[in-house]
Write a protein that holds these residues in place. Structure first.
Motif, PDB file in Angstrom:
ATOM      1  N   ALA A  90       0.828  -1.208   0.000  1.00 46.95           N
ATOM      2  CA  ALA A  90       0.000   0.000   0.000  1.00 46.95           C
ATOM      3  C   ALA A  90       0.863   1.259   0.000  1.00 46.95           C
ATOM      4  O   ALA A  90       0.559   2.222  -0.713  1.00 46.95           O
ATOM      5  CB  ALA A  90      -0.936   0.001   1.206  1.00 46.95           C
ATOM      6  N   THR A  91       1.926   1.262   0.816  1.00 45.86           N
ATOM      7  CA  THR A  91       2.856   2.392   0.875  1.00 45.86           C
ATOM      8  C   THR A  91       4.248   1.867   1.150  1.00 45.86           C
ATOM      9  O   THR A  91       4.426   0.769   1.679  1.00 45.86           O
ATOM     10  CB  THR A  91       2.482   3.410   1.984  1.00 45.86           C
ATOM     11  N   GLY A  92       5.258   2.658   0.815  1.00 45.45           N
ATOM     12  CA  GLY A  92       6.632   2.307   1.126  1.00 45.45           C
ATOM     13  C   GLY A  92       7.249   1.368   0.117  1.00 45.45           C
ATOM     14  O   GLY A  92       6.727   1.148  -0.976  1.00 45.45           O
ATOM     15  N   SER A  93       8.402   0.825   0.494  1.00 42.58           N
ATOM     16  CA  SER A  93       9.069  -0.188  -0.331  1.00 42.58           C
ATOM     17  C   SER A  93       9.665  -1.249   0.587  1.00 42.58           C
ATOM     18  O   SER A  93      10.074  -0.955   1.710  1.00 42.58           O
ATOM     19  CB  SER A  93      10.141   0.436  -1.235  1.00 42.58           C
ATOM     20  N   PHE A  94       9.700  -2.467   0.078  1.00 42.57           N
ATOM     21  CA  PHE A  94      10.104  -3.628   0.855  1.00 42.57           C
ATOM     22  C   PHE A  94      10.995  -4.538   0.028  1.00 42.57           C
ATOM     23  O   PHE A  94      10.759  -4.718  -1.177  1.00 42.57           O
ATOM     24  CB  PHE A  94       8.867  -4.447   1.278  1.00 42.57           C
ATOM     25  N   GLU A  95      11.979  -5.142   0.681  1.00 42.97           N
ATOM     26  CA  GLU A  95      12.685  -6.261   0.089  1.00 42.97           C
ATOM     27  C   GLU A  95      11.894  -7.493   0.509  1.00 42.97           C
ATOM     28  O   GLU A  95      11.760  -7.773   1.708  1.00 42.97           O
ATOM     29  CB  GLU A  95      14.115  -6.352   0.602  1.00 42.97           C
ATOM     30  N   VAL A  96      11.347  -8.191  -0.454  1.00 41.06           N
ATOM     31  CA  VAL A  96      10.488  -9.342  -0.203  1.00 41.06           C
ATOM     32  C   VAL A  96      11.222 -10.600  -0.644  1.00 41.06           C
ATOM     33  O   VAL A  96      11.720 -10.666  -1.770  1.00 41.06           O
ATOM     34  CB  VAL A  96       9.148  -9.221  -0.976  1.00 41.06           C
ATOM     35  N   THR A  97      11.288 -11.573   0.249  1.00 40.04           N
ATOM     36  CA  THR A  97      11.915 -12.853  -0.078  1.00 40.04           C
ATOM     37  C   THR A  97      10.860 -13.948   0.047  1.00 40.04           C
ATOM     38  O   THR A  97      10.198 -14.072   1.074  1.00 40.04           O
ATOM     39  CB  THR A  97      13.098 -13.150   0.869  1.00 40.04           C
ATOM     40  N   LEU A 129       9.952  -4.405  -3.869  1.00 44.32           N
ATOM     41  CA  LEU A 129       8.624  -4.015  -4.314  1.00 44.32           C
ATOM     42  C   LEU A 129       8.236  -2.694  -3.670  1.00 44.32           C
ATOM     43  O   LEU A 129       8.599  -2.434  -2.519  1.00 44.32           O
ATOM     44  CB  LEU A 129       7.598  -5.091  -3.955  1.00 44.32           C
ATOM     45  N   SER A 130       7.499  -1.873  -4.417  1.00 42.14           N
ATOM     46  CA  SER A 130       7.073  -0.555  -3.949  1.00 42.14           C
ATOM     47  C   SER A 130       5.566  -0.424  -4.036  1.00 42.14           C
ATOM     48  O   SER A 130       4.882  -1.306  -4.574  1.00 42.14           O
ATOM     49  CB  SER A 130       7.732   0.528  -4.806  1.00 42.14           C
ATOM     50  N   ALA A 131       5.058   0.700  -3.528  1.00 46.39           N
ATOM     51  CA  ALA A 131       3.613   0.960  -3.507  1.00 46.39           C
ATOM     52  C   ALA A 131       2.984   0.620  -4.858  1.00 46.39           C
ATOM     53  O   ALA A 131       3.493   1.010  -5.909  1.00 46.39           O
ATOM     54  CB  ALA A 131       3.346   2.416  -3.144  1.00 46.39           C
ATOM     55  N   GLY A 132       1.916  -0.161  -4.797  1.00 45.60           N
ATOM     56  CA  GLY A 132       1.210  -0.593  -5.990  1.00 45.60           C
ATOM     57  C   GLY A 132       1.588  -1.987  -6.456  1.00 45.60           C
ATOM     58  O   GLY A 132       0.877  -2.590  -7.254  1.00 45.60           O
ATOM     59  N   ALA A 167      11.498  -3.694   5.545  1.00 42.85           N
ATOM     60  CA  ALA A 167      11.004  -2.382   5.133  1.00 42.85           C
ATOM     61  C   ALA A 167      12.193  -1.484   4.795  1.00 42.85           C
ATOM     62  O   ALA A 167      13.015  -1.188   5.656  1.00 42.85           O
ATOM     63  CB  ALA A 167      10.159  -1.763   6.239  1.00 42.85           C
ATOM     64  N   LEU A 168      12.295  -1.054   3.553  1.00 46.35           N
ATOM     65  CA  LEU A 168      13.370  -0.175   3.131  1.00 46.35           C
ATOM     66  C   LEU A 168      13.055   1.283   3.465  1.00 46.35           C
ATOM     67  O   LEU A 168      13.930   2.134   3.427  1.00 46.35           O
ATOM     68  CB  LEU A 168      13.625  -0.346   1.635  1.00 46.35           C
ATOM     69  N   GLU A 169      11.809   1.540   3.776  1.00 47.11           N
ATOM     70  CA  GLU A 169      11.309   2.828   4.244  1.00 47.11           C
ATOM     71  C   GLU A 169      10.023   2.536   4.998  1.00 47.11           C
ATOM     72  O   GLU A 169       9.524   1.413   4.933  1.00 47.11           O
ATOM     73  CB  GLU A 169      11.076   3.790   3.072  1.00 47.11           C
TER      74      GLU A 169
END
Length: 116
Positions: free
Chosen positions: A64-71, A79-82, A97-99
């Motif tokens: 929904a918001t922010g960016s994440f390193e997803v494993t 991955l980022s918002a959207g 969470a990268l942010e």
């Protein structure tokens, strides 16, 4: 006006739902839940980790918001918002969470361990 139990399975408002503090910069709230499906929002502070884990539920997640390193298993992506991802049943997965950010996760069947 308080909604009935049946209405709560069909509708939710953005300001409803009790947040559960998970520590380490993480918190979650169950948005909606039936036996077959559950919708949950997770909030992360920058640098917070969703530790690697697995469960028998199939999980679909929306950033929904922010960016994440997803494993997921042996695969990692930022991955980022959207953006979104699916975790098959029994596969080890986690996020960083990268942010500051929020994920909206759906689980089938519902996660009984998230209900009080």
């Amino acid at each position: 006006m308080k909604e009935t139990t049946m209405d709560r399975q069909l509708f939710a408002r953005g300001n409803e739902g009790e947040w559960t503090n998970l520590g380490e910069g993480n918190r979650r709230r169950v948005i909606l839940s039936t036996e077959e499906l559950m919708l949950v929002e997770f909030a992360f502070e920058k640098g917070a980790i969703g530790a690697p884990h697995s469960h028998p539920h199939v999980q679909a997640s929306y950033v929904a918001t922010g960016s994440f390193e997803v494993t997921i298993g042996e695969h990692s992506e930022v991955l980022s918002a959207g953006d979104s991802f699916i975790v098959p049943s029994g596969v080890v997965h986690g996020v960083k969470a990268l942010e500051p950010g929020r994920l909206v996760d759906s689980f089938t069947p519902h996660r009984a361990d998230f209900l009080k």
